[in-house]
Enzyme design. Sequence first.
Site, PDB file in Angstrom:
ATOM      1  N   ASP A  34      -4.795   3.090   0.342  1.00 43.20           N
ATOM      2  CA  ASP A  34      -3.602   3.856   0.681  1.00 43.20           C
ATOM      3  C   ASP A  34      -2.641   3.974  -0.498  1.00 43.20           C
ATOM      4  OD1 ASP A  34      -3.837   4.867   3.305  1.00 43.20           O
ATOM      5  OD2 ASP A  34      -3.787   2.819   4.049  1.00 43.20           O
ATOM      6  N   GLU A  50       0.813  -1.221   0.000  1.00 44.11           N
ATOM      7  CA  GLU A  50       0.000   0.000   0.000  1.00 44.11           C
ATOM      8  C   GLU A  50       0.845   1.270   0.000  1.00 44.11           C
ATOM      9  OE1 GLU A  50      -2.679   0.041   3.358  1.00 44.11           O
ATOM     10  OE2 GLU A  50      -1.187  -0.720   4.736  1.00 44.11           O
ATOM     11  N   CYS A  88      -7.255  -5.964  -1.198  1.00 41.51           N
ATOM     12  CA  CYS A  88      -8.291  -5.809  -0.185  1.00 41.51           C
ATOM     13  C   CYS A  88      -8.726  -4.360  -0.017  1.00 41.51           C
ATOM     14  CB  CYS A  88      -7.823  -6.380   1.154  1.00 41.51           C
ATOM     15  SG  CYS A  88      -6.410  -5.509   1.823  1.00 41.51           S
TER      16      CYS A  88
HETATM   17  C1  PEP Z   1      -6.064   0.008   2.050  1.00 41.85           C
HETATM   18  O1  PEP Z   1      -5.303   0.924   2.362  1.00 41.85           O
HETATM   19  O2  PEP Z   1      -6.412  -0.228   0.871  1.00 41.85           O
HETATM   20  C2  PEP Z   1      -6.631  -0.857   3.095  1.00 41.85           C
HETATM   21  C3  PEP Z   1      -7.335  -1.916   2.781  1.00 41.85           C
HETATM   22  O3  PEP Z   1      -6.428  -0.503   4.387  1.00 41.85           O
HETATM   23  P1  PEP Z   1      -7.224   0.655   5.172  1.00 41.85           P
HETATM   24  O4  PEP Z   1      -8.359   1.136   4.296  1.00 41.85           O
HETATM   25  O5  PEP Z   1      -7.700   0.055   6.428  1.00 41.85           O
HETATM   26  O6  PEP Z   1      -6.162   1.691   5.353  1.00 41.85           O
HETATM   27 MG    MG Z   2      -4.411   0.922   4.305  1.00 38.34          MG
END
Ligand code: PEP
Ligand code: MG
Length: 600
Positions: free
Chosen positions: A466, A442, A513
Amino acid sequence: MDREQIEKSEMIFDGIPASPGIAFGEAFVINVEDLSVEDERIGVDLVEGEISRFEEALDETKKELMDLSRVLEDEMGKEHAKILDSHILMLADEVMRKDTVEMISTEHVSAPCAFHRVIEKTLRVFDQIKDQYLKERSEDIRDVRRRVIRNLLGQKVDGLVNLRKEAVVVGKNLTPSDTMGFKRKFVKAFVSDMGGSTSHAAIMARSHGIPAVVGADGFSSYAKPYDYIIVDGTTGQVVLNPTPETVKLYEVAQERFRQLEAELLTLKDYPAVTLDGRKIELSGNIETIDELDDIISHGAKGIGLFRTEYFFMGRETLPGEEEQYRFYRDVVKRIAPDPVIIRTLDIGGDKIANWVDDRPEENPFMGWRGIRFTLSRKDIFRTQLRAIYRAAAHGRVRIMFPMVSIVDEVRAALAICEEVKNDLSRERYQYGKDVEIGVMIETPSAVALADHLAKEVDFFSIGSNDLVQYTLAVDRGNSRIAYLYDELHPSIIRLIHETVQAAHKNNIWAGLCGEMTASVGVHGTLLLIGAGLDELSAPAFLIPEVKKIIRSVTYDETKTLLKKALRKSTSKEIRTLIDKYLKDRRPELQEFAIKGSSEA
Ligand code: PEP
Ligand code: MG
């Protein structure tokens, strides 16, 4: 037209579509600005009455907080309710009470004015204190002041735990602490002035299947409590005080949306496989255990992202090993024999915990977050890993580290995993022996190092939320620059492609994800299939749609689409390319398109 009519005339706001679906309802406005308190002088004859009014407001606030504490305790457990205990204690502070009464009597000012001034003095003292813990308590003091003054002024605006009937929740911003403890059955939709498509409010709304629009600039200052609102989370439109004709139009659209949802749910028990036989592991994202039912009923094969930090937030103390173990174990058992990817604590950024006692940061998203935090608080990290490994004895668990930007972080984390397993062994605990370990990709640095990282771990999971934020240098929660936040940007598509290539070259699997399947709909999903991802994890209510898309195309044609997309220089060109493909080849999928970015 008189003022009343002007105020009640229909107004349409364009925001960012954050969670699909259409909802109607009355507004429940939360987190309005601090109330402004005038310097109001009173006559000597009013002093007694003003003091009684103040005492009554204190009593009323105490009652309100105690009710709230009971609700929170019932719904989220004792630990979460403890925060309110400190607020109740503040209300009972004798010095604060005496000073306010004295100010009303000697300076002849109104109760709200006196109380405001007394608290202001306390806050100035707090602001000078170096101790971080005490400094943070100043936010609690402000919160208590807001409540007392609202009661003095007879204005009732409150947090979501107080919502006891169906409503559309409206706020300037909807942070994790604003939405904590909300009851899904009462929340028909969310609308916020701020935020982007991957801000907390958007993610949360999607995971609960609640329509939402974020970045509806200025909306909360127009919407008054009980105003009638229509929210279209698919197009990003919000209508304030709609005419009967508008209501009818949206009722038709809502019916179509419901029909489509029901049609998609019929795919629940079918595999996520393309027409030419490529199977993709389709799993779900969760933040809390009560989202599990939705994940299962929408046909996910496992959990691709379990955001554990929410278990650590909204409480005064850290959860211990046993408490965490039981929590993870329950999830692992419920989802077995399918796997769950448990992400280690990703505190930081906009996810703040009360027990973190350190300096506030200038740039929290670039700061002490994810693996950076857990590696410097090894006590917390070890406890969490012990609990996860123990829970892994009850099913299939994978562990994943967030916010990795350098290889050393992964090596350090892996070494701790080894130590934890050795300790558990020595202490004769049962624990999972075949837990796969992965990293989230990320940060741009993680992509650049993907071939090295792939040699350290068993899998990758791309955190597109991210990755977009850090690659395009655009704060994911800032609606002003939300037009730049774009998962279809060529740089993002290239980075995703590069990541999957590096994984496969090193014989590990790669998933994604982030919320990309949700925030860019069919356009994003097609490119992800074409990039060769082995797993996709999506919010519960999006799973049937993603499955439908996978089952409607060939891997081959999406690979060609991706190849062409990799040659484009703007996201608009990529969008046009996919639009044409959909029109020519798969018109039935056009329904899953989401309003695009305005990048030229
Ligand atoms: C992301 O950054 O894509 C992620 C799944 O984590 P979060 O949204 O919890 O930062
Ligand atoms: Mg993230």
